[in-house]
Write a protein that holds these residues in place. Structure first.
Motif, short mmCIF file in Angstrom:
data_model
loop_
_atom_site.label_atom_id
_atom_site.label_comp_id
_atom_site.label_asym_id
_atom_site.label_seq_id
_atom_site.Cartn_x
_atom_site.Cartn_y
_atom_site.Cartn_z
N VAL A 135 -7.31 -14.04 -15.42
CA VAL A 135 -5.87 -14.26 -15.24
C VAL A 135 -5.23 -14.65 -16.57
CG1 VAL A 135 -4.16 -15.80 -14.20
CG2 VAL A 135 -5.97 -14.80 -12.78
N ALA A 136 -5.86 -15.58 -17.28
CA ALA A 136 -5.32 -16.02 -18.57
C ALA A 136 -5.24 -14.86 -19.56
CB ALA A 136 -6.17 -17.15 -19.14
N ILE A 137 -6.26 -14.02 -19.56
CA ILE A 137 -6.29 -12.87 -20.47
C ILE A 137 -5.20 -11.87 -20.11
CG2 ILE A 137 -7.66 -10.85 -21.15
CD1 ILE A 137 -10.15 -12.76 -20.79
N HIS A 138 -5.04 -11.60 -18.82
CA HIS A 138 -4.00 -10.67 -18.39
C HIS A 138 -2.62 -11.17 -18.79
CE1 HIS A 138 -6.55 -8.62 -15.00
NE2 HIS A 138 -6.97 -8.32 -16.22
N LEU A 139 -2.35 -12.43 -18.53
CA LEU A 139 -1.03 -12.97 -18.86
C LEU A 139 -0.78 -12.95 -20.36
CD1 LEU A 139 -0.84 -15.97 -16.36
CD2 LEU A 139 0.20 -13.71 -16.13
N ARG A 140 -1.82 -13.20 -21.14
CA ARG A 140 -1.68 -13.21 -22.59
C ARG A 140 -1.26 -11.83 -23.10
NH1 ARG A 140 -0.75 -12.58 -27.05
NH2 ARG A 140 -1.68 -13.50 -28.94
N PHE A 141 -1.75 -10.78 -22.45
CA PHE A 141 -1.51 -9.44 -22.96
C PHE A 141 -0.61 -8.61 -22.04
CE2 PHE A 141 -5.67 -10.66 -24.86
CZ PHE A 141 -5.19 -10.85 -26.14
N ALA A 142 0.35 -9.29 -21.42
CA ALA A 142 1.43 -8.65 -20.67
C ALA A 142 0.94 -7.77 -19.53
CB ALA A 142 2.31 -7.84 -21.63
N LEU A 143 -0.06 -8.24 -18.81
CA LEU A 143 -0.55 -7.56 -17.63
C LEU A 143 -0.36 -8.47 -16.43
CD1 LEU A 143 -3.92 -6.21 -19.08
CD2 LEU A 143 -1.91 -4.82 -18.50
N PRO A 144 -0.27 -7.92 -15.22
CA PRO A 144 -0.17 -8.78 -14.03
C PRO A 144 -1.40 -9.67 -13.90
CG PRO A 144 0.27 -6.47 -13.50
CD PRO A 144 -0.28 -6.48 -14.88
N ALA A 145 -1.18 -10.89 -13.44
CA ALA A 145 -2.31 -11.80 -13.23
C ALA A 145 -3.36 -11.15 -12.33
CB ALA A 145 -1.82 -13.12 -12.63
N ASP A 146 -2.90 -10.54 -11.26
CA ASP A 146 -3.77 -9.78 -10.35
C ASP A 146 -3.34 -8.32 -10.41
OD1 ASP A 146 -5.27 -12.00 -9.27
OD2 ASP A 146 -3.44 -12.57 -8.19
N LEU A 147 -4.25 -7.47 -10.81
CA LEU A 147 -3.92 -6.05 -10.92
C LEU A 147 -3.66 -5.46 -9.53
CD1 LEU A 147 -6.59 -4.87 -13.52
CD2 LEU A 147 -4.22 -5.55 -13.95
N PRO A 148 -2.78 -4.48 -9.44
CA PRO A 148 -2.60 -3.79 -8.16
C PRO A 148 -3.95 -3.27 -7.64
CG PRO A 148 -0.92 -3.12 -9.73
CD PRO A 148 -1.90 -3.96 -10.50
N ALA A 149 -4.12 -3.36 -6.33
CA ALA A 149 -5.41 -3.01 -5.74
C ALA A 149 -5.84 -1.59 -6.08
CB ALA A 149 -5.34 -3.20 -4.22
N ASP A 150 -4.90 -0.65 -6.07
CA ASP A 150 -5.24 0.74 -6.36
C ASP A 150 -5.72 0.89 -7.81
OD1 ASP A 150 -5.25 3.61 -5.60
OD2 ASP A 150 -3.72 3.74 -7.17
N LEU A 151 -5.05 0.18 -8.72
CA LEU A 151 -5.47 0.24 -10.12
C LEU A 151 -6.85 -0.38 -10.30
CD1 LEU A 151 -4.96 0.67 -13.17
CD2 LEU A 151 -3.84 -1.57 -13.19
N ALA A 152 -7.07 -1.54 -9.69
CA ALA A 152 -8.38 -2.19 -9.79
C ALA A 152 -9.49 -1.29 -9.26
CB ALA A 152 -8.36 -3.51 -9.02
N LYS A 153 -9.20 -0.55 -8.20
CA LYS A 153 -10.19 0.37 -7.63
C LYS A 153 -10.50 1.50 -8.59
CE LYS A 153 -10.98 3.22 -3.50
NZ LYS A 153 -10.39 3.66 -2.19
N LYS A 154 -9.47 2.02 -9.27
CA LYS A 154 -9.70 3.12 -10.22
C LYS A 154 -10.48 2.64 -11.44
CE LYS A 154 -5.59 5.68 -8.78
NZ LYS A 154 -4.19 6.04 -9.12
N ILE A 155 -10.20 1.43 -11.91
CA ILE A 155 -10.96 0.89 -13.04
C ILE A 155 -12.40 0.64 -12.63
CG2 ILE A 155 -11.19 -1.09 -14.59
CD1 ILE A 155 -8.15 -1.31 -14.62
N LYS A 156 -12.59 0.15 -11.41
CA LYS A 156 -13.96 -0.08 -10.92
C LYS A 156 -14.73 1.24 -10.83
CE LYS A 156 -17.31 -2.55 -9.42
NZ LYS A 156 -18.01 -3.49 -10.35
N ARG A 157 -14.05 2.30 -10.44
CA ARG A 157 -14.72 3.60 -10.38
C ARG A 157 -15.18 4.01 -11.78
NH1 ARG A 157 -11.93 9.54 -9.38
NH2 ARG A 157 -13.88 10.74 -9.61
N ALA A 158 -14.30 3.84 -12.77
CA ALA A 158 -14.67 4.17 -14.16
C ALA A 158 -15.83 3.30 -14.62
CB ALA A 158 -13.46 3.99 -15.07
N ASP A 159 -15.84 2.05 -14.20
CA ASP A 159 -16.90 1.12 -14.58
C ASP A 159 -18.25 1.57 -14.01
OD1 ASP A 159 -17.97 -1.21 -15.72
OD2 ASP A 159 -17.59 -2.39 -13.92
N ARG A 160 -18.25 2.02 -12.77
CA ARG A 160 -19.50 2.46 -12.14
C ARG A 160 -19.99 3.77 -12.76
NH1 ARG A 160 -21.18 -0.03 -7.60
NH2 ARG A 160 -22.23 1.82 -6.83
N ILE A 161 -19.08 4.66 -13.12
CA ILE A 161 -19.49 5.89 -13.81
C ILE A 161 -20.10 5.54 -15.15
CG2 ILE A 161 -18.62 7.98 -14.93
CD1 ILE A 161 -16.56 8.18 -12.65
#
Length: 226
Positions: A135-161
Protein backbone atom coordinates in the motif's frame (compact mmCIF):
# COMPACT_ATOMS: atom_id res chain seq x y z
CA UNK A 1 39.01 -25.12 45.39
CA UNK A 2 36.06 -23.77 47.38
CA UNK A 3 32.79 -23.70 45.53
CA UNK A 4 31.74 -20.40 44.07
CA UNK A 5 28.40 -19.05 45.33
CA UNK A 6 26.62 -19.86 42.08
CA UNK A 7 27.90 -23.45 42.13
CA UNK A 8 25.73 -24.28 45.13
CA UNK A 9 22.25 -25.72 44.77
CA UNK A 10 20.90 -22.96 46.99
CA UNK A 11 22.71 -20.18 45.12
CA UNK A 12 20.87 -16.89 44.87
CA UNK A 13 19.55 -16.53 41.33
CA UNK A 14 21.09 -13.84 39.21
CA UNK A 15 17.70 -12.13 38.73
CA UNK A 16 15.70 -11.69 41.90
CA UNK A 17 12.95 -9.54 40.43
CA UNK A 18 10.63 -10.29 37.52
CA UNK A 19 11.16 -8.72 34.10
CA UNK A 20 9.70 -5.22 33.92
CA UNK A 21 6.24 -5.03 32.50
CA UNK A 22 7.36 -2.69 29.71
CA UNK A 23 10.52 -3.69 27.88
CA UNK A 24 12.16 -1.47 25.25
CA UNK A 25 10.47 -1.95 21.85
CA UNK A 26 12.21 -4.16 19.31
CA UNK A 27 13.53 -2.54 16.17
CA UNK A 28 10.85 -2.70 13.47
CA UNK A 29 12.46 -0.48 10.87
CA UNK A 30 15.21 -0.71 8.30
CA UNK A 31 17.60 2.01 7.29
CA UNK A 32 17.96 2.30 3.54
CA UNK A 33 20.98 3.47 1.59
CA UNK A 34 18.99 6.55 0.60
CA UNK A 35 18.99 7.49 4.27
CA UNK A 36 15.30 6.70 4.72
CA UNK A 37 14.22 4.75 7.79
CA UNK A 38 11.30 2.56 6.77
CA UNK A 39 8.95 1.41 9.53
CA UNK A 40 7.97 -2.16 8.68
CA UNK A 41 4.81 -2.16 10.80
CA UNK A 42 3.54 1.26 9.75
CA UNK A 43 5.37 2.14 6.51
CA UNK A 44 4.99 5.68 5.21
CA UNK A 45 4.94 6.38 1.46
CA UNK A 46 7.30 9.27 2.21
CA UNK A 47 10.00 6.76 3.20
CA UNK A 48 9.76 4.76 -0.03
CA UNK A 49 12.33 5.52 -2.75
CA UNK A 50 12.56 3.78 -6.12
CA UNK A 51 16.37 3.62 -5.86
CA UNK A 52 16.08 1.62 -2.64
CA UNK A 53 13.56 -0.71 -4.25
CA UNK A 54 15.75 -1.28 -7.31
CA UNK A 55 18.84 -1.89 -5.18
CA UNK A 56 17.05 -4.33 -2.89
CA UNK A 57 15.20 -6.29 -5.59
CA UNK A 58 18.34 -6.64 -7.70
CA UNK A 59 20.01 -8.42 -4.79
CA UNK A 60 17.14 -10.69 -3.78
CA UNK A 61 17.29 -14.07 -5.50
CA UNK A 62 14.27 -15.87 -6.89
CA UNK A 63 13.87 -19.60 -6.22
CA UNK A 64 16.09 -19.31 -3.11
CA UNK A 65 19.05 -18.93 -5.47
CA UNK A 66 18.53 -22.40 -6.96
CA UNK A 67 18.87 -21.27 -10.56
CA UNK A 68 21.29 -21.95 -13.36
CA UNK A 69 23.77 -19.43 -14.71
CA UNK A 70 26.64 -17.37 -13.40
CA UNK A 71 24.27 -14.93 -11.68
CA UNK A 72 21.10 -15.56 -9.67
CA UNK A 73 17.74 -14.66 -11.11
CA UNK A 74 16.83 -11.58 -9.10
CA UNK A 75 13.41 -10.25 -8.21
CA UNK A 76 14.29 -7.11 -10.20
CA UNK A 77 14.82 -9.23 -13.32
CA UNK A 78 11.64 -11.18 -12.59
CA UNK A 79 9.72 -7.91 -12.24
CA UNK A 80 10.94 -6.73 -15.63
CA UNK A 81 9.88 -10.06 -17.13
CA UNK A 82 6.40 -9.89 -15.58
CA UNK A 83 5.91 -6.32 -16.79
CA UNK A 84 6.87 -7.35 -20.33
CA UNK A 85 4.47 -10.32 -20.26
CA UNK A 86 1.69 -8.13 -18.89
CA UNK A 87 2.27 -5.59 -21.67
CA UNK A 88 2.34 -8.30 -24.34
CA UNK A 89 -0.98 -9.68 -23.10
CA UNK A 90 -2.53 -6.26 -22.46
CA UNK A 91 -1.19 -4.07 -25.28
CA UNK A 92 -3.65 -1.27 -24.55
CA UNK A 93 -2.69 -1.00 -20.86
CA UNK A 94 -1.43 2.45 -19.93
CA UNK A 95 1.77 3.35 -18.16
CA UNK A 96 0.27 3.38 -14.67
CA UNK A 97 -1.00 -0.18 -14.95
CA UNK A 98 2.29 -1.35 -16.44
CA UNK A 99 4.04 0.42 -13.58
CA UNK A 100 1.84 -1.57 -11.21
CA UNK A 101 3.00 -4.76 -12.94
CA UNK A 102 6.64 -3.73 -12.59
CA UNK A 103 6.11 -3.06 -8.87
CA UNK A 104 4.04 -6.17 -8.16
CA UNK A 105 6.77 -7.67 -5.95
CA UNK A 106 8.28 -4.38 -4.75
CA UNK A 107 7.60 -5.16 -1.08
CA UNK A 108 10.27 -7.85 -1.35
CA UNK A 109 12.97 -5.19 -1.29
CA UNK A 110 12.30 -5.21 2.45
CA UNK A 111 11.00 -8.68 3.29
CA UNK A 112 12.85 -10.72 0.68
CA UNK A 113 11.43 -13.34 -1.65
CA UNK A 114 9.97 -16.34 0.13
CA UNK A 115 9.05 -19.39 -1.91
CA UNK A 116 5.31 -20.13 -1.96
CA UNK A 117 5.46 -23.16 0.40
CA UNK A 118 7.14 -21.04 3.07
CA UNK A 119 4.61 -18.22 2.64
CA UNK A 120 1.87 -20.76 3.27
CA UNK A 121 3.55 -21.83 6.51
CA UNK A 122 4.07 -18.23 7.67
CA UNK A 123 0.44 -17.35 7.08
CA UNK A 124 -1.25 -14.13 8.15
CA UNK A 125 1.59 -12.21 9.80
CA UNK A 126 3.74 -12.32 6.69
CA UNK A 127 0.87 -11.35 4.42
CA UNK A 128 -0.18 -8.42 6.60
CA UNK A 129 3.33 -6.93 6.60
CA UNK A 130 3.58 -7.46 2.83
CA UNK A 131 0.18 -5.83 2.29
CA UNK A 132 1.06 -2.72 4.31
CA UNK A 133 4.31 -2.29 2.42
CA UNK A 134 2.52 -2.70 -0.91
CA UNK A 135 0.00 0.00 0.00
CA UNK A 136 2.79 2.43 0.92
CA UNK A 137 4.60 1.68 -2.34
CA UNK A 138 1.47 2.14 -4.42
CA UNK A 139 0.64 5.47 -2.81
CA UNK A 140 4.22 6.67 -3.23
CA UNK A 141 4.09 6.05 -6.97
CA UNK A 142 0.60 7.33 -7.77
CA UNK A 143 -1.18 3.97 -7.85
CA UNK A 144 -4.36 2.97 -6.01
CA UNK A 145 -3.72 1.53 -2.57
CA UNK A 146 -5.70 -1.53 -3.67
CA UNK A 147 -5.50 -2.33 -7.36
CA UNK A 148 -8.76 -3.02 -9.20
CA UNK A 149 -9.56 -6.71 -8.98
CA UNK A 150 -9.46 -7.21 -12.75
CA UNK A 151 -6.04 -5.58 -13.00
CA UNK A 152 -4.67 -7.62 -10.09
CA UNK A 153 -5.91 -10.78 -11.81
CA UNK A 154 -4.17 -9.87 -15.07
CA UNK A 155 -0.89 -9.11 -13.28
CA UNK A 156 -1.17 -12.40 -11.40
CA UNK A 157 -1.62 -14.21 -14.71
CA UNK A 158 1.57 -12.59 -16.04
CA UNK A 159 3.32 -13.55 -12.80
CA UNK A 160 2.35 -17.21 -13.15
CA UNK A 161 3.46 -17.30 -16.80
CA UNK A 162 6.78 -15.82 -15.71
CA UNK A 163 7.08 -18.45 -12.98
CA UNK A 164 6.50 -21.23 -15.53
CA UNK A 165 9.26 -20.02 -17.83
CA UNK A 166 11.63 -19.31 -14.96
CA UNK A 167 10.98 -22.77 -13.57
CA UNK A 168 11.70 -24.54 -16.85
CA UNK A 169 14.51 -22.33 -18.16
CA UNK A 170 16.37 -21.45 -14.97
CA UNK A 171 15.17 -23.52 -12.00
CA UNK A 172 15.41 -27.11 -13.26
CA UNK A 173 11.69 -27.96 -13.46
CA UNK A 174 10.36 -30.24 -16.18
CA UNK A 175 7.58 -28.81 -18.33
CA UNK A 176 5.14 -31.28 -16.79
CA UNK A 177 6.11 -30.31 -13.25
CA UNK A 178 5.98 -26.57 -13.98
CA UNK A 179 2.62 -26.99 -15.70
CA UNK A 180 1.24 -28.73 -12.63
CA UNK A 181 2.25 -25.94 -10.25
CA UNK A 182 1.93 -22.82 -12.42
CA UNK A 183 -0.29 -23.86 -15.31
CA UNK A 184 0.65 -23.99 -18.97
CA UNK A 185 1.26 -20.50 -20.33
CA UNK A 186 -1.23 -19.17 -22.85
CA UNK A 187 -0.73 -16.12 -25.01
CA UNK A 188 3.06 -16.19 -24.63
CA UNK A 189 5.13 -18.96 -26.19
CA UNK A 190 8.73 -19.97 -25.71
CA UNK A 191 9.25 -19.14 -29.38
CA UNK A 192 9.16 -15.44 -28.47
CA UNK A 193 12.85 -14.39 -28.39
CA UNK A 194 12.16 -12.01 -25.49
CA UNK A 195 11.45 -14.95 -23.18
CA UNK A 196 14.98 -16.30 -23.17
CA UNK A 197 16.54 -12.85 -23.56
CA UNK A 198 14.78 -11.50 -20.47
CA UNK A 199 15.77 -14.57 -18.44
CA UNK A 200 19.44 -14.64 -19.46
CA UNK A 201 21.72 -14.38 -16.39
CA UNK A 202 22.72 -10.79 -15.64
CA UNK A 203 24.58 -9.09 -12.82
CA UNK A 204 22.77 -7.41 -9.94
CA UNK A 205 24.16 -4.09 -11.13
CA UNK A 206 22.64 -4.52 -14.57
CA UNK A 207 19.30 -5.69 -13.14
CA UNK A 208 19.18 -2.61 -10.92
CA UNK A 209 19.95 -0.30 -13.83
CA UNK A 210 17.38 -1.92 -16.14
CA UNK A 211 14.72 -1.75 -13.43
CA UNK A 212 15.32 1.97 -12.83
CA UNK A 213 15.34 2.68 -16.56
CA UNK A 214 12.07 0.86 -17.10
CA UNK A 215 10.46 2.57 -14.13
CA UNK A 216 11.46 5.94 -15.57
CA UNK A 217 9.96 4.95 -18.93
CA UNK A 218 6.66 4.10 -17.24
CA UNK A 219 6.45 7.15 -14.99
CA UNK A 220 3.95 9.60 -16.39
CA UNK A 221 1.62 12.03 -14.72
CA UNK A 222 0.36 9.37 -12.31
CA UNK A 223 -3.26 9.17 -13.45
CA UNK A 224 -4.60 5.64 -13.17
CA UNK A 225 -4.48 3.80 -16.46
CA UNK A 226 -2.49 6.53 -18.23
Amino acid sequence: MPARPNDRDDAIPLRQTPMPAHTPPFRAWQRMLSGRRLDLLDPSPLDVEIEDIARGLSRVARWNGQTTGAHPLSVAQHSLFVEWIFGALQPTAGRAWRRAALLHDAAEYVIGDMISPFKAVMGGDYKSVEARLSVAIHLRFALPADLPADLAKKIKRADRIAAYFEATLRAGFSTAEAGKFFGRPTGIGRDRPEVEDLLAPITATKAERLFLTRFADLSGDGRSGE
